[in-house]
Scaffold this active site. Structure first.
Site, PDB file in Angstrom:
ATOM      1  N   SER A  83      -1.051  -3.211 -18.374  1.00 24.96           N
ATOM      2  CA  SER A  83      -1.521  -3.363 -19.749  1.00 24.96           C
ATOM      3  C   SER A  83      -1.762  -2.018 -20.442  1.00 24.96           C
ATOM      4  O   SER A  83      -1.810  -1.950 -21.669  1.00 24.96           O
ATOM      5  CB  SER A  83      -2.801  -4.189 -19.773  1.00 24.96           C
ATOM      6  OG  SER A  83      -3.756  -3.613 -18.913  1.00 24.96           O
TER       7      SER A  83
ATOM      8  N   ASP B 152     -14.751  -2.916 -22.360  1.00 22.72           N
ATOM      9  CA  ASP B 152     -13.452  -2.354 -21.998  1.00 22.72           C
ATOM     10  C   ASP B 152     -13.498  -0.832 -22.141  1.00 22.72           C
ATOM     11  O   ASP B 152     -13.476  -0.301 -23.254  1.00 22.72           O
ATOM     12  CB  ASP B 152     -12.347  -2.942 -22.884  1.00 22.72           C
ATOM     13  CG  ASP B 152     -10.960  -2.480 -22.450  1.00 22.72           C
ATOM     14  OD1 ASP B 152     -10.873  -1.578 -21.595  1.00 22.72           O
ATOM     15  OD2 ASP B 152      -9.961  -3.021 -22.976  1.00 22.72           O
TER      16      ASP B 152
ATOM     17  N   HIS C 236      -8.789   0.482 -21.465  1.00 22.21           N
ATOM     18  CA  HIS C 236      -7.745   0.526 -22.497  1.00 22.21           C
ATOM     19  C   HIS C 236      -8.228   1.399 -23.663  1.00 22.21           C
ATOM     20  O   HIS C 236      -9.334   1.932 -23.619  1.00 22.21           O
ATOM     21  CB  HIS C 236      -7.423  -0.888 -22.994  1.00 22.21           C
ATOM     22  CG  HIS C 236      -6.910  -1.778 -21.906  1.00 22.21           C
ATOM     23  ND1 HIS C 236      -7.703  -2.671 -21.239  1.00 22.21           N
ATOM     24  CD2 HIS C 236      -5.687  -1.888 -21.372  1.00 22.21           C
ATOM     25  CE1 HIS C 236      -6.995  -3.298 -20.322  1.00 22.21           C
ATOM     26  NE2 HIS C 236      -5.763  -2.845 -20.367  1.00 22.21           N
TER      27      HIS C 236
END
Ligand SMILES: *[C@@H]1O[C@H](CO)[C@@H](O)[C@H](O)[C@H]1NC(C)=O
Ligand SMILES: *[C@@H]1O[C@H](CO)[C@@H](O)[C@H](O)[C@H]1NC(C)=O
Ligand SMILES: *[C@@H]1O[C@H](CO)[C@@H](O)[C@H](O)[C@H]1NC(C)=O
Length: 433
Positions: free
Chosen positions: A164, A402, A405
């Site tokens: 990702s 998160d 990312h």
């Protein structure tokens, strides 16, 4: 007399031979030296450019130190040029504040940013993190120019293969290129998808350039597998000896950007018990570092025997740093409230073991792989993650932050700026501009 004159004649002869040899040596030295230096001079804006090797190896990117070794192994480079290249590692640098900086695409303007990366949409209030640009210590890289990049990619296909974080980079590139188009309807996902998490394959077409920028999900690069034991129980394993099966969708692309990293630190992998498999053998216990090395070697063998490097340029994007404080991604780790990057290099983490393994695997490959060594560049950016702005509204209690990312626009835009710099430098090979 005869002997004397003979003697003096041979002395004269000897003398001239020495002079002649000296002149030859000087000429030789002069030309071989200028061979090394002239390309660096003509590429002064991007020091460290290597001369195109005569044996038609693809050109080399300065940041990839081992790649230069590969070229020198083929006798096409000299120590001198390598020193110059080392003096400009574009991945060795810092982030500089520029209050007038515009991101490559405006916040909230690109419909192809996943909600999970769309910090602006999710209510992130601060914007200093958008006022930083990457600056190598020893040289300049050109500012990203979407239109110029699209011209270089005309008729070509670029595929991101990985996890990702590669999806993060891919969305960044699609949005950065899209922003340069006057008519934005000329770019679309071929199946008209608007979220990019669930499927294994997505493809964006830039119609006017007959160019596509694709993403293929392959978080380990090797194959996730199911194994039935004697009792008939099926359990998940990872085949370290088998390339993940989607390769027929990308092996012939013009550019491939690989990555694998974060999944190797997840729980089931990290424990390494009864998870790694080779052939019919399941390891009751295998160190994750050893497993990672075997998987990358499988990948390297596959690249060396299946990629035509005249047609395809291969990149490997390095490890992107995470910044969880007070816990891990699944145990309350956080990075919210971080609005400034790290500025003191001494506070950066050591170079990750995974990248050492990668470097050693790459150095033994036949194919020249361009290593995008972004670890340090990302390590500074504790301010760049979505943290609590990974979804709209309040996260609710127990929601994970998160901190691995990146918000878009944001840090991956600068990975693509470096990618762009590679293309610009190699225009003769790739370009039709
Ligand atoms: C578009 O690019 C593909 C390769 O990606 C090529 O096969 C095709 O002929 C191109 N089409 C046009 C109209 O240029
Ligand atoms: C590799 O690609 C080049 C350029 O597309 C092509 O000319 C060559 O035939 C290919 N080589 C092999 C072995 O397929
Ligand atoms: C990649 O960058 C790190 C610093 O983060 C450095 O230690 C390492 O040598 C670099 N690798 C290459 C191949 O340039």
């Amino acid at each position: 007399m005869d002997t004397l004159s003979n003697l003096s004649e041979s002395k004269t002869h000897y003398f001239f031979t020495i002079i002649f040899t000296l002149i030859l040596l000087i000429f030789f030295f002069f030309f071989s030296a200028s061979d090394d230096t002239s390309p660096a001079i003509s590429y002064r804006s991007l020091p460290g450019h290597l001369p195109s090797p005569p044996n038609r190896l693809p050109p080399v990117f300065p940041g990839a130190r081992f790649a230069s070794k590969l070229v020198s192994r083929n006798g096409a480079n000299s120590g001198r040029a390598e020193e110059k290249m080392d003096s400009c590692d574009v991945f060795d640098g810092r982030w500089v504040v520029d209050q007038d900086l515009d991101p490559f695409y405006k916040q909230g303007s690109c419909p192809f940013v996943d909600d999970a990366f769309n910090c602006f949409k999710n209510g992130r209030p601060d914007s200093d993190y958008l006022k930083l640009k990457w600056k190598p210590h020893a040289c300049e890289i050109p500012r990203f120019n979407g239109l110029k990049m699209l011209k270089m990619l005309r008729g070509k296909r670029m595929v991101f293969v990985g996890d990702s974080l590669n999806r993060n980079m891919w969305e960044s590139l699609v949005c950065s290129l899209r922003a340069s188009l006057v008519d934005k309807t000329r770019v679309f996902e071929v199946s008209d998808r608007r979220q990019f998490r669930s499927q294994g394959f997505y493809s964006f077409k830039f119609k006017d350039f007959n160019c596509s920028i694709d993403f293929i999900k392959s978080p380990f690069l090797v194959q996730e597998w199911k194994f039935s034991d004697k009792a008939g129980t099926r359990r998940e394993t990872l085949r370290l000896d088998m390339m993940e099966g989607s390769y027929d969708k990308y092996y012939d692309a013009d550019f491939i950007v690989f990555n694998t990293g974060h999944w190797w630190t997840h729980q089931k992998t990290f424990k390494g018990k009864n998870y790694f498999q080779e052939g019919d053998h399941i390891y009751t216990k295998l160190e994750v570092a050893e497993a990672y090395k075997r998987a990358l070697s499988t990948w390297a063998r596959w690249v060396d025997s299946n990629i035509n490097s005249t047609r395809t340029t291969v990149f490997f994007r390095g490890y992107s740093a995470s910044h969880f404080k007070g816990g891990q991604w699944n145990s309350g780790g956080s990075c919210d409230g971080e609005t400034k990057p790290i500025t003191n290099e001494a506070h950066l983490a050591p170079y990750p073991w995974m990248m050492r393994v990668l470097e050693s695997v790459l150095s033994q490959m036949k194919t020249k792989v361009i290593y995008l060594n972004i670890t340090k560049m990302t390590d500074y950016r504790k301010d760049g993650h979505p943290s609590v702005f990974r979804q709209a509204g309040s996260m609710g209690r127990g929601g994970f932050q998160d901190c691995s990312h990146w918000c878009l626009p944001g840090v991956p835009d600068y990975w693509n700026e470096v990618l762009y710099a590679v293309l610009v430098k190699n225009q003769r090979k790739f370009g039709r501009d």
